[in-house]
Design a protein around this motif. Structure first.
Motif, PDB file in Angstrom:
ATOM      1  N   ALA A  95      -0.944   4.038   5.289  1.00  0.00           N
ATOM      2  CA  ALA A  95      -1.178   2.685   4.765  1.00  0.00           C
ATOM      3  C   ALA A  95      -2.063   1.886   5.712  1.00  0.00           C
ATOM      4  O   ALA A  95      -2.985   1.188   5.274  1.00  0.00           O
ATOM      5  N   LEU A  96      -1.813   1.996   7.019  1.00  0.00           N
ATOM      6  CA  LEU A  96      -2.625   1.274   7.992  1.00  0.00           C
ATOM      7  C   LEU A  96      -4.067   1.776   7.991  1.00  0.00           C
ATOM      8  O   LEU A  96      -5.011   0.986   8.159  1.00  0.00           O
ATOM      9  N   ALA A  97      -4.253   3.078   7.793  1.00  0.00           N
ATOM     10  CA  ALA A  97      -5.609   3.626   7.742  1.00  0.00           C
ATOM     11  C   ALA A  97      -6.374   3.074   6.541  1.00  0.00           C
ATOM     12  O   ALA A  97      -7.563   2.731   6.640  1.00  0.00           O
ATOM     13  N   LEU A  98      -5.700   2.971   5.403  1.00  0.00           N
ATOM     14  CA  LEU A  98      -6.330   2.403   4.211  1.00  0.00           C
ATOM     15  C   LEU A  98      -6.642   0.919   4.415  1.00  0.00           C
ATOM     16  O   LEU A  98      -7.706   0.436   4.017  1.00  0.00           O
ATOM     17  N   LEU A  99      -5.715   0.209   5.028  1.00  0.00           N
ATOM     18  CA  LEU A  99      -5.935  -1.213   5.282  1.00  0.00           C
ATOM     19  C   LEU A  99      -7.083  -1.418   6.265  1.00  0.00           C
ATOM     20  O   LEU A  99      -7.841  -2.394   6.162  1.00  0.00           O
ATOM     21  N   ASP A 100      -7.230  -0.510   7.200  1.00  0.00           N
ATOM     22  CA  ASP A 100      -8.342  -0.594   8.140  1.00  0.00           C
ATOM     23  C   ASP A 100      -9.680  -0.450   7.426  1.00  0.00           C
ATOM     24  O   ASP A 100     -10.668  -1.107   7.787  1.00  0.00           O
ATOM     25  N   LEU A 101      -9.713   0.393   6.405  1.00  0.00           N
ATOM     26  CA  LEU A 101     -10.948   0.574   5.631  1.00  0.00           C
ATOM     27  C   LEU A 101     -11.419  -0.727   4.991  1.00  0.00           C
ATOM     28  O   LEU A 101     -12.626  -0.960   4.839  1.00  0.00           O
ATOM     29  N   VAL A 149       0.838  -1.204   0.000  1.00  0.00           N
ATOM     30  CA  VAL A 149       0.000   0.000   0.000  1.00  0.00           C
ATOM     31  C   VAL A 149       0.871   1.252   0.000  1.00  0.00           C
ATOM     32  O   VAL A 149       0.567   2.243  -0.682  1.00  0.00           O
ATOM     33  N   ALA A 150       1.990   1.216   0.735  1.00  0.00           N
ATOM     34  CA  ALA A 150       2.889   2.373   0.769  1.00  0.00           C
ATOM     35  C   ALA A 150       3.457   2.680  -0.615  1.00  0.00           C
ATOM     36  O   ALA A 150       3.733   3.846  -0.932  1.00  0.00           O
ATOM     37  N   MET A 151       3.612   1.645  -1.449  1.00  0.00           N
ATOM     38  CA  MET A 151       4.141   1.856  -2.800  1.00  0.00           C
ATOM     39  C   MET A 151       3.283   2.842  -3.586  1.00  0.00           C
ATOM     40  O   MET A 151       3.802   3.716  -4.287  1.00  0.00           O
ATOM     41  N   VAL A 152       1.966   2.700  -3.471  1.00  0.00           N
ATOM     42  CA  VAL A 152       1.094   3.593  -4.236  1.00  0.00           C
ATOM     43  C   VAL A 152       1.132   5.002  -3.658  1.00  0.00           C
ATOM     44  O   VAL A 152       1.017   5.995  -4.394  1.00  0.00           O
ATOM     45  N   LEU A 153       1.326   5.117  -2.348  1.00  0.00           N
ATOM     46  CA  LEU A 153       1.443   6.440  -1.731  1.00  0.00           C
ATOM     47  C   LEU A 153       2.719   7.139  -2.192  1.00  0.00           C
ATOM     48  O   LEU A 153       2.733   8.353  -2.419  1.00  0.00           O
ATOM     49  N   MET A 154       3.783   6.346  -2.355  1.00  0.00           N
ATOM     50  CA  MET A 154       5.033   6.901  -2.879  1.00  0.00           C
ATOM     51  C   MET A 154       4.868   7.343  -4.330  1.00  0.00           C
ATOM     52  O   MET A 154       5.334   8.413  -4.735  1.00  0.00           O
ATOM     53  N   SER A 155       4.174   6.520  -5.120  1.00  0.00           N
ATOM     54  CA  SER A 155       3.969   6.852  -6.527  1.00  0.00           C
ATOM     55  C   SER A 155       3.145   8.127  -6.671  1.00  0.00           C
ATOM     56  O   SER A 155       3.430   8.968  -7.527  1.00  0.00           O
ATOM     57  N   GLN A 156       2.132   8.254  -5.847  1.00  0.00           N
ATOM     58  CA  GLN A 156       1.284   9.441  -5.900  1.00  0.00           C
ATOM     59  C   GLN A 156       2.093  10.709  -5.666  1.00  0.00           C
ATOM     60  O   GLN A 156       1.852  11.758  -6.265  1.00  0.00           O
ATOM     61  N   ARG A 157       3.091  10.597  -4.800  1.00  0.00           N
ATOM     62  CA  ARG A 157       3.907  11.758  -4.452  1.00  0.00           C
ATOM     63  C   ARG A 157       5.189  11.842  -5.272  1.00  0.00           C
ATOM     64  O   ARG A 157       6.034  12.693  -5.012  1.00  0.00           O
ATOM     65  N   ARG A 158       5.357  10.924  -6.222  1.00  0.00           N
ATOM     66  CA  ARG A 158       6.534  10.875  -7.097  1.00  0.00           C
ATOM     67  C   ARG A 158       7.839  10.803  -6.289  1.00  0.00           C
ATOM     68  O   ARG A 158       8.821  11.470  -6.600  1.00  0.00           O
ATOM     69  N   GLU A 159       7.832   9.982  -5.249  1.00  0.00           N
ATOM     70  CA  GLU A 159       9.010   9.838  -4.417  1.00  0.00           C
ATOM     71  C   GLU A 159       9.991   8.842  -5.021  1.00  0.00           C
ATOM     72  O   GLU A 159       9.605   7.918  -5.740  1.00  0.00           O
TER      73      GLU A 159
END
Length: 265
Positions: free
Chosen positions: A136-142, A110-120
């Motif tokens: 990532a944990l908040a998204l997984l909780d959903l 999940v963190a991978m997509v957050l990195m991609s969104q921010r172009r890290e």
């Protein structure tokens, strides 16, 4: 803004498709298709094999370039934009086959997509993963997967992988989510649970979801509205009851004996 303008803006669909067409050689895969996806709607796109569902789906997020027509996200034209650009503008997508990294943990995926969104930079992967862990944990909780955040994706059941994929798709906080046969390959109970989860996301987040699906029990049990394609053309749209009783749909797709069961297509 006047009250009239405010009301009009509130009524604007999340996704507006107009006169969408695509041909491959002499075959018209999608022919002048128009429909709207409203804010907070769970809309099903169904049809028999060769109906044009996949082609239509792939044009919405830029994987296939339309020959003609318009796809607007909250009024903004998407035709001609790349899949990555469309994704960053708020159109998420899940696929028939899950595409996670088996050796990485659920949270890292999940963190991978957050990195991609921010172009890290992926050279700083471990640092970035740690920085995005709370999100990532908040998204997984959903999606009911927070308790398995530190397990490798390679050891998960197929149903759990589908939930992780959904969390990944929510990583860019999409306004529209395209779900391509989300329950394919899942056991009956897993199918019901996943689509129940999708329905809750629509309700709780105001997300707009368009999904394709072969299982008519899932479609009729969860979709707020249904559109039907046949030979590239839209032949019907309406509620589950309206689609069940539509003579043209019964003739071209469902059939008298398949109204409540699994229809192949």
């Amino acid at each position: 803004m006047s009250d009239t303008a405010t009301a009009r803006a509130a009524e604007q669909p999340s996704l507006s498709i107009r006169n969408l067409s695509k041909a491959f050689g002499g075959v018209q895969a999608v022919n002048d298709v128009s429909f709207d996806l409203a804010k907070g709607e769970l809309l099903a796109l169904i049809g028999p094999n060769g109906a044009g569902k996949s082609t239509c789906f792939n044009m919405l997020n830029g994987q296939i370039r339309a020959d003609s027509g318009s796809v607007r996200l909250a009024g903004e034209e998407l035709i001609g934009r790349s899949p990555a650009d469309i994704w960053r503008r708020g159109v998420g997508r899940t696929f028939q086959i899950t595409a996670t990294f088996p050796s990485m943990t659920v949270a890292e995926n999940v963190a991978m997509v957050l990195m991609s969104q921010r172009r890290e930079l992926f050279s700083l992967f471990r640092t970035a993963v740690h920085r995005h862990r709370d999100k990532a944990l908040a998204l997984l909780d959903l999606v009911g997967m927070a308790a398995q955040a530190d397990r490798p994706c390679g050891v998960l059941s197929y149903g759990d992988l589908k939930r992780v994929e959904l969390a990944v798709a929510l990583g860019n906080e999409p306004r529209v989510l395209l779900m391509d046969e989300p329950t394919a390959g899942m056991a009956p109970r897993e199918r019901i649970e996943l689509m129940g989860l999708a329905a809750r996301l629509v309700s709780d987040l105001g997300l707009s979801v368009l999904f394709t699906e072969h299982d008519m029990d899932i479609v009729f049990g969860h979709a707020g509205r249904i559109i039907v394609l046949s030979r590239g053309a839209l032949i019907a749209e309406g509620t589950a009851q309206e689609i069940r009783s539509n003579p043209l749909v019964l003739k071209t797709y469902l059939g008298e004996g398949q109204i409540y069961g699994r229809a192949e297509g």
